[in-house]
Design a protein around this motif. Structure first.
Motif, PDB file in Angstrom:
ATOM      1  N   GLY A 277      18.050 -12.454 -81.205  1.00 54.87           N
ATOM      2  CA  GLY A 277      18.740 -12.866 -82.417  1.00 54.87           C
ATOM      3  C   GLY A 277      18.362 -14.258 -82.892  1.00 54.87           C
ATOM      4  O   GLY A 277      17.459 -14.902 -82.351  1.00 54.87           O
ATOM      5  N   ILE A 278      19.113 -14.720 -83.908  1.00 54.13           N
ATOM      6  CA  ILE A 278      18.790 -15.957 -84.639  1.00 54.13           C
ATOM      7  C   ILE A 278      19.997 -16.883 -84.626  1.00 54.13           C
ATOM      8  O   ILE A 278      21.145 -16.438 -84.766  1.00 54.13           O
ATOM      9  N   ILE A 279      19.711 -18.175 -84.481  1.00 56.12           N
ATOM     10  CA  ILE A 279      20.741 -19.204 -84.645  1.00 56.12           C
ATOM     11  C   ILE A 279      20.507 -19.916 -85.972  1.00 56.12           C
ATOM     12  O   ILE A 279      19.404 -20.403 -86.238  1.00 56.12           O
ATOM     13  N   HIS A 280      21.549 -19.955 -86.823  1.00 58.31           N
ATOM     14  CA  HIS A 280      21.501 -20.734 -88.058  1.00 58.31           C
ATOM     15  C   HIS A 280      22.582 -21.804 -87.947  1.00 58.31           C
ATOM     16  O   HIS A 280      23.778 -21.504 -87.902  1.00 58.31           O
ATOM     17  N   ASP A 281      22.140 -23.058 -87.871  1.00 56.58           N
ATOM     18  CA  ASP A 281      23.057 -24.183 -87.717  1.00 56.58           C
ATOM     19  C   ASP A 281      22.876 -25.132 -88.895  1.00 56.58           C
ATOM     20  O   ASP A 281      22.053 -26.048 -88.859  1.00 56.58           O
ATOM     21  N   PRO A 282      23.645 -24.935 -89.981  1.00 55.92           N
ATOM     22  CA  PRO A 282      23.475 -25.769 -91.189  1.00 55.92           C
ATOM     23  C   PRO A 282      23.693 -27.254 -90.940  1.00 55.92           C
ATOM     24  O   PRO A 282      23.163 -28.097 -91.663  1.00 55.92           O
ATOM     25  N   ALA A 283      24.445 -27.601 -89.885  1.00 56.00           N
ATOM     26  CA  ALA A 283      24.683 -29.006 -89.566  1.00 56.00           C
ATOM     27  C   ALA A 283      23.443 -29.668 -88.982  1.00 56.00           C
ATOM     28  O   ALA A 283      23.358 -30.899 -88.922  1.00 56.00           O
ATOM     29  N   GLY A 284      22.496 -28.848 -88.564  1.00 57.42           N
ATOM     30  CA  GLY A 284      21.258 -29.375 -87.991  1.00 57.42           C
ATOM     31  C   GLY A 284      21.253 -29.322 -86.468  1.00 57.42           C
ATOM     32  O   GLY A 284      22.302 -29.475 -85.826  1.00 57.42           O
ATOM     33  N   ILE A 285      20.092 -29.070 -85.916  1.00 57.37           N
ATOM     34  CA  ILE A 285      19.922 -29.093 -84.459  1.00 57.37           C
ATOM     35  C   ILE A 285      19.554 -30.529 -84.093  1.00 57.37           C
ATOM     36  O   ILE A 285      18.420 -30.959 -84.305  1.00 57.37           O
ATOM     37  N   ASP A 286      20.527 -31.266 -83.578  1.00 61.88           N
ATOM     38  CA  ASP A 286      20.276 -32.671 -83.233  1.00 61.88           C
ATOM     39  C   ASP A 286      19.790 -32.758 -81.785  1.00 61.88           C
ATOM     40  O   ASP A 286      19.549 -31.753 -81.121  1.00 61.88           O
ATOM     41  N   ARG A 303      20.064 -16.619 -73.077  1.00 62.91           N
ATOM     42  CA  ARG A 303      19.786 -16.127 -74.417  1.00 62.91           C
ATOM     43  C   ARG A 303      20.309 -17.130 -75.447  1.00 62.91           C
ATOM     44  O   ARG A 303      21.309 -17.818 -75.231  1.00 62.91           O
ATOM     45  N   ILE A 304      19.674 -17.159 -76.602  1.00 63.82           N
ATOM     46  CA  ILE A 304      20.000 -18.147 -77.629  1.00 63.82           C
ATOM     47  C   ILE A 304      21.398 -17.919 -78.204  1.00 63.82           C
ATOM     48  O   ILE A 304      21.999 -18.830 -78.790  1.00 63.82           O
ATOM     49  N   SER A 305      21.941 -16.723 -78.027  1.00 63.76           N
ATOM     50  CA  SER A 305      23.305 -16.439 -78.511  1.00 63.76           C
ATOM     51  C   SER A 305      24.330 -17.387 -77.882  1.00 63.76           C
ATOM     52  O   SER A 305      25.372 -17.680 -78.483  1.00 63.76           O
ATOM     53  N   ASP A 306      24.031 -17.894 -76.663  1.00 64.55           N
ATOM     54  CA  ASP A 306      24.949 -18.825 -76.004  1.00 64.55           C
ATOM     55  C   ASP A 306      25.132 -20.105 -76.819  1.00 64.55           C
ATOM     56  O   ASP A 306      26.170 -20.768 -76.708  1.00 64.55           O
ATOM     57  N   TYR A 307      24.128 -20.459 -77.608  1.00 66.27           N
ATOM     58  CA  TYR A 307      24.189 -21.670 -78.438  1.00 66.27           C
ATOM     59  C   TYR A 307      25.383 -21.602 -79.395  1.00 66.27           C
ATOM     60  O   TYR A 307      26.097 -22.596 -79.587  1.00 66.27           O
ATOM     61  N   ALA A 308      25.580 -20.427 -80.006  1.00 69.31           N
ATOM     62  CA  ALA A 308      26.670 -20.277 -80.988  1.00 69.31           C
ATOM     63  C   ALA A 308      28.039 -20.375 -80.326  1.00 69.31           C
ATOM     64  O   ALA A 308      29.022 -20.765 -80.966  1.00 69.31           O
ATOM     65  N   GLU A 309      28.110 -20.019 -79.056  1.00 69.01           N
ATOM     66  CA  GLU A 309      29.380 -20.158 -78.334  1.00 69.01           C
ATOM     67  C   GLU A 309      29.650 -21.621 -77.982  1.00 69.01           C
ATOM     68  O   GLU A 309      30.797 -22.063 -77.952  1.00 69.01           O
ATOM     69  N   LYS A 310      28.583 -22.365 -77.757  1.00 67.19           N
ATOM     70  CA  LYS A 310      28.715 -23.777 -77.384  1.00 67.19           C
ATOM     71  C   LYS A 310      28.966 -24.659 -78.610  1.00 67.19           C
ATOM     72  O   LYS A 310      29.788 -25.579 -78.571  1.00 67.19           O
ATOM     73  N   PHE A 311      28.254 -24.367 -79.714  1.00 61.31           N
ATOM     74  CA  PHE A 311      28.344 -25.213 -80.911  1.00 61.31           C
ATOM     75  C   PHE A 311      28.894 -24.393 -82.079  1.00 61.31           C
ATOM     76  O   PHE A 311      28.219 -23.484 -82.587  1.00 61.31           O
ATOM     77  N   LYS A 312      30.072 -24.723 -82.512  1.00 58.87           N
ATOM     78  CA  LYS A 312      30.776 -23.916 -83.514  1.00 58.87           C
ATOM     79  C   LYS A 312      30.217 -24.089 -84.923  1.00 58.87           C
ATOM     80  O   LYS A 312      30.597 -23.362 -85.851  1.00 58.87           O
ATOM     81  N   THR A 313      29.294 -25.048 -85.113  1.00 57.73           N
ATOM     82  CA  THR A 313      28.663 -25.212 -86.432  1.00 57.73           C
ATOM     83  C   THR A 313      27.623 -24.121 -86.692  1.00 57.73           C
ATOM     84  O   THR A 313      27.131 -23.983 -87.812  1.00 57.73           O
TER      85      THR A 313
END
Length: 466
Positions: A277-286, A303-313
């Motif tokens: 899948g894809i992560i879209h983070d409009p706040a930016g990947i800092d 898996r990259i899906s874990d990113y969305a669980e960690k960062f709610k943006t």
């Protein structure tokens, strides 16, 4: 009978010659669609060079450059953790050594087959020529999948793979590196087995650990170089990456360091992906989020899906195989850095990028755009950096690692990065000026292909019929 063989001694027109060679390649390599695509993209762009250099036609350079000098295929038996025997296929394509020893990565992925490796080896020949370093082109790998395997299983596979490959490689013969599925862990296991079998500590692989012959900046080099190339393209229209919103596909080595260098230059990366899948983070990947991605992918192998669980943006978009496009390329952005795999941008994706105002495409993966997508970018005036130029930073720094190994030296991080930056500037300059010289100003596809080809073709003429 072809036009060029109807009359003894006759030389075909460049267009006829290219069509004949394309037909020959497709006939001799059936069902290898990726290889056909790579050859067609290169050969059709070489017509202006063939018009000025008929000697390339009379000496059949295209027939020779599209045929591997050597093709190795072998079985790789190994034990899994249950004690059961597994058997995979191993490959090495030694494509062209006109300007130096074969150089190119090893890919461990279930999709690996002869057609994919031939396309990669063919691209590698021109890419290595562009780096300004003395390296020929090759590629290899296996249909082995390291995902889900234990470290011990990966080690046993790598040891079996190298037991056969070691007969065919060496620091002055063929120097493999990593690619998809082959990172620092795999290079370590491969190098250890080579050293054990040959009793030699030589620079036979690149991407090695820093403690045993590796180079600083090598892991970062492809991503850094891809961003440096985008920076050079933007300079031609008096712009910079500062403030540009950027899409990056993939989340492996190339993607991670593309994001890092974008942050260094003031850009705002907002997307990355993996095969799920894809992560879209409009706040930016800092930098904090990037550090999380590095740990997730390189240590936890998650898996990259874990990113969305960690960062709610962030929003997570799962892959839908039924779609005829990739939703990542339908996110509004200024720049795109396709860094996952071949043909990840199709015509519809290209249209979506153009529609949403994307002005720069710099390719981190190998041949990530289809021929149709490439043509759409060129027609729309997008600043388009083809893979063989834009992602050459990785193999360029491998060449720098080879140089350090030969001299038994280790350069500082700053020195390697400085050399890498200068190489990417030189590659862009070569592509830009070659495109202008051959009547295709701004077309870096033509510039890269002709710029890389001329050096190889002239070297082949110098060395006789070999």
């Amino acid at each position: 009978m072809s036009l060029s063989t109807m009359i003894p001694g006759a030389i075909a027109t460049p267009r006829t010659y290219v069509n004949e060679v394309l037909a020959l390649v497709k006939a001799k390599n059936p069902a290898e669609k990726e290889f056909h695509q790579a050859v067609q993209e290169v050969l059709e762009s070489l017509i202006p060079a063939l018009e000025r250099h008929p000697e390339y036609i009379s000496h059949k350079i295209l027939e020779r450059v599209t045929e591997p000098e050597r093709l190795l295929m072998f079985r790789v038996p190994w034990f899994d953790d249950k004690g059961e025997i597994q058997v995979n296929r191993g490959f090495r394509i030694e494509m062209n050594s006109a300007i130096g020893p074969y150089k190119g990565g090893l890919r461990f992925h279930p999709s690996v087959n002869l057609g994919i490796l031939k396309f990669l080896a063919f691209e590698q020949v021109f890419k290595n020529s562009l780096t300004t370093l003395p390296m020929g082109g090759g590629k290899g790998g296996s249909d082995f999948d390291p995902k889900g395997k234990s470290d011990n299983e990966v080690m046993r596979f790598c040891q079996s793979f190298m037991t056969e490959l070691q007969r065919h490689i060496g620091p002055d013969t063929d120097v493999p590196a990593g690619d998809i599925g082959v990172g620092g862990r795999e290079i370590g296991f491969l190098f250890g087995q080579y050293k054990r079998l040959r009793n030699e500590f030589t620079g036979v692989l690149t991407g090695k650990g820093l403690n045993w012959g590796g180079s600083l900046i090598r892991p970062e080099a492809t991503g850094y170089g891809c961003v440096y190339f985008a920076e050079e393209m933007l300079k031609t229209v008096k712009q910079t990456l500062e403030g540009k919103v950027c899409l990056v596909s993939g989340s492996g080595n190339v993607s991670q360091y593309t994001i890092e260098k974008l942050l260094d230059l003031g850009a705002k990366p907002i997307a990355c992906s993996d095969s799920n899948g894809i992560i879209h983070d409009p706040a930016g990947i800092d930098r904090e989020k990037l550090a999380y991605i590095l740990d997730l992918k390189n240590t936890k192998r998650g898996r990259i899906s874990d990113y969305a669980e960690k960062f709610k943006t962030a929003k997570y978009i799962p892959v839908d195989p039924k779609l005829d496009h990739n939703p990542l390329w339908d996110i509004k952005a200024d720049c795109a850095f396709p860094s996952a795999t071949q043909n990840e941008i199709n015509a519809k994706d290209a249209k979506n990028l153009i529609k949403n105002g994307c002005k720069v495409v710099s390719e981190g993966a190998n041949m990530p755009s289809t021929l149709e997508a490439t043509n759409l970018f060129l027609e729309a005036g997008v600043l388009y950096g083809p893979a063989k130029a834009a992602n050459a930073g990785g193999v360029a720094t491998s060449g720098l690692e080879m140089a350090q190994n030969s001299a038994r030296l280790a350069w500082t991080r700053e020195e390697v990065d400085h050399r890498l930056h200068n190489i990417m500037i030189a590659i862009h300059k070569n592509c830009f000026e070659t495109a202008e010289k051959y009547g295709k100003p701004g077309n870096l596809v033509v510039g890269a292909n002709i710029g890389g080809f001329l050096k190889i073709a002239d070297s082949m003429l110098d060395q006789g019929l070999v």
